[in-house]
Design an enzyme around this catalytic site. Structure first.
Site, PDB file in Angstrom:
ATOM      1  N   HIS A  48       0.860  -1.181   0.000  1.00 14.00           N
ATOM      2  CA  HIS A  48       0.000   0.000   0.000  1.00 14.00           C
ATOM      3  C   HIS A  48       0.901   1.237   0.000  1.00 14.00           C
ATOM      4  O   HIS A  48       2.028   1.207   0.494  1.00 14.00           O
ATOM      5  CB  HIS A  48      -0.888   0.014   1.237  1.00 14.00           C
ATOM      6  CG  HIS A  48      -1.939  -1.038   1.247  1.00 14.00           C
ATOM      7  ND1 HIS A  48      -3.096  -0.900   1.965  1.00 14.00           N
ATOM      8  CD2 HIS A  48      -2.027  -2.248   0.628  1.00 14.00           C
ATOM      9  CE1 HIS A  48      -3.845  -1.968   1.796  1.00 14.00           C
ATOM     10  NE2 HIS A  48      -3.212  -2.809   0.991  1.00 14.00           N
ATOM     11  N   GLU A  50       0.898   3.900   1.792  1.00 14.17           N
ATOM     12  CA  GLU A  50       1.340   4.327   3.117  1.00 14.17           C
ATOM     13  C   GLU A  50       2.513   3.487   3.613  1.00 14.17           C
ATOM     14  O   GLU A  50       3.493   4.023   4.146  1.00 14.17           O
ATOM     15  CB  GLU A  50       0.198   4.210   4.146  1.00 14.17           C
ATOM     16  CG  GLU A  50      -1.022   5.031   3.818  1.00 14.17           C
ATOM     17  CD  GLU A  50      -2.093   4.276   3.042  1.00 14.17           C
ATOM     18  OE1 GLU A  50      -3.279   4.534   3.298  1.00 14.17           O
ATOM     19  OE2 GLU A  50      -1.752   3.439   2.185  1.00 14.17           O
ATOM     20  N   CYS A  78      -6.431   2.074   5.545  1.00 13.82           N
ATOM     21  CA  CYS A  78      -7.042   0.833   6.016  1.00 13.82           C
ATOM     22  C   CYS A  78      -6.461   0.498   7.392  1.00 13.82           C
ATOM     23  O   CYS A  78      -5.544   1.175   7.879  1.00 13.82           O
ATOM     24  CB  CYS A  78      -6.762  -0.298   5.020  1.00 13.82           C
ATOM     25  SG  CYS A  78      -5.020  -0.821   4.978  1.00 13.82           S
ATOM     26  N   CYS A  81      -2.610  -0.130   7.389  1.00 11.38           N
ATOM     27  CA  CYS A  81      -1.831   1.095   7.233  1.00 11.38           C
ATOM     28  C   CYS A  81      -1.940   1.988   8.464  1.00 11.38           C
ATOM     29  O   CYS A  81      -0.959   2.607   8.869  1.00 11.38           O
ATOM     30  CB  CYS A  81      -2.259   1.828   5.968  1.00 11.38           C
ATOM     31  SG  CYS A  81      -1.800   0.920   4.469  1.00 11.38           S
TER      32      CYS A  81
END
Length: 151
Positions: A48, A50, A78, A81
């Site tokens: 992801h 992040e 999410c 993260c």
């Protein structure tokens, strides 16, 4: 706004590579120290924006603690993260589009995770930064996916 604009640029790079268009930027002392975009579809479930940005910032600062750093993300993080954001001790989370909570999936918002984590560190959260632009990019991506029958 400048740093969220850069996060949007990162998200657009993801879009062009057929990734969910999410971008992230990490800032310390008003200087960008890391930036990334989603690479999950073509790499790994954990890639992801992040997580990738946090890893770059940790490497640059040679510390897992990103004390004094802020993160700008185009979509509300999410749970995975948000956990990484808290573990990295990021001071402030700024995000654009709000994630839709899913009652069936029992997904918690970033704010709920921040409050429930039981850590001595809390991240200050501000959502809705360039919300329209961030939301439009994501909704357009999924609209195109449906048109192309890829969803």
């Amino acid at each position: 706004m400048e740093f969220m604009q850069e996060a949007l640029k990162q998200a657009k790079k993801a879009y062009k590579k057929d990734e969910v268009p999410i971008g992230a930027v990490i800032v310390k002392n008003d200087k960008m120290i890391a930036k990334a975009y989603n690479k999950r579809e073509h790499s790994s479930a954990t890639y992801h924006a992040e997580i990738l940005a946090i890893n770059k910032a940790c490497k640059k600062l040679k510390d897992f603690r990103l004390i004094g750093c802020d993160i700008y993300v185009t979509l509300e993080p999410c749970a995975m993260c948000m956990g990484a954001i808290l573990n990295a001790r990021l001071e402030h989370l700024y995000f654009g589009a709000y994630a839709k909570s899913d009652a069936k999936g029992n997904i918690l918002s970033s704010e709920e995770i921040n409050e429930r984590a039981g850590l001595n560190h809390k991240t200050v959260i501000t959502g809705g930064i360039l919300q329209n632009e961030c939301t439009l990019l994501i909704t357009d991506y999924f609209k195109q996916k449906r048109i192309n029958n890829k969803l």
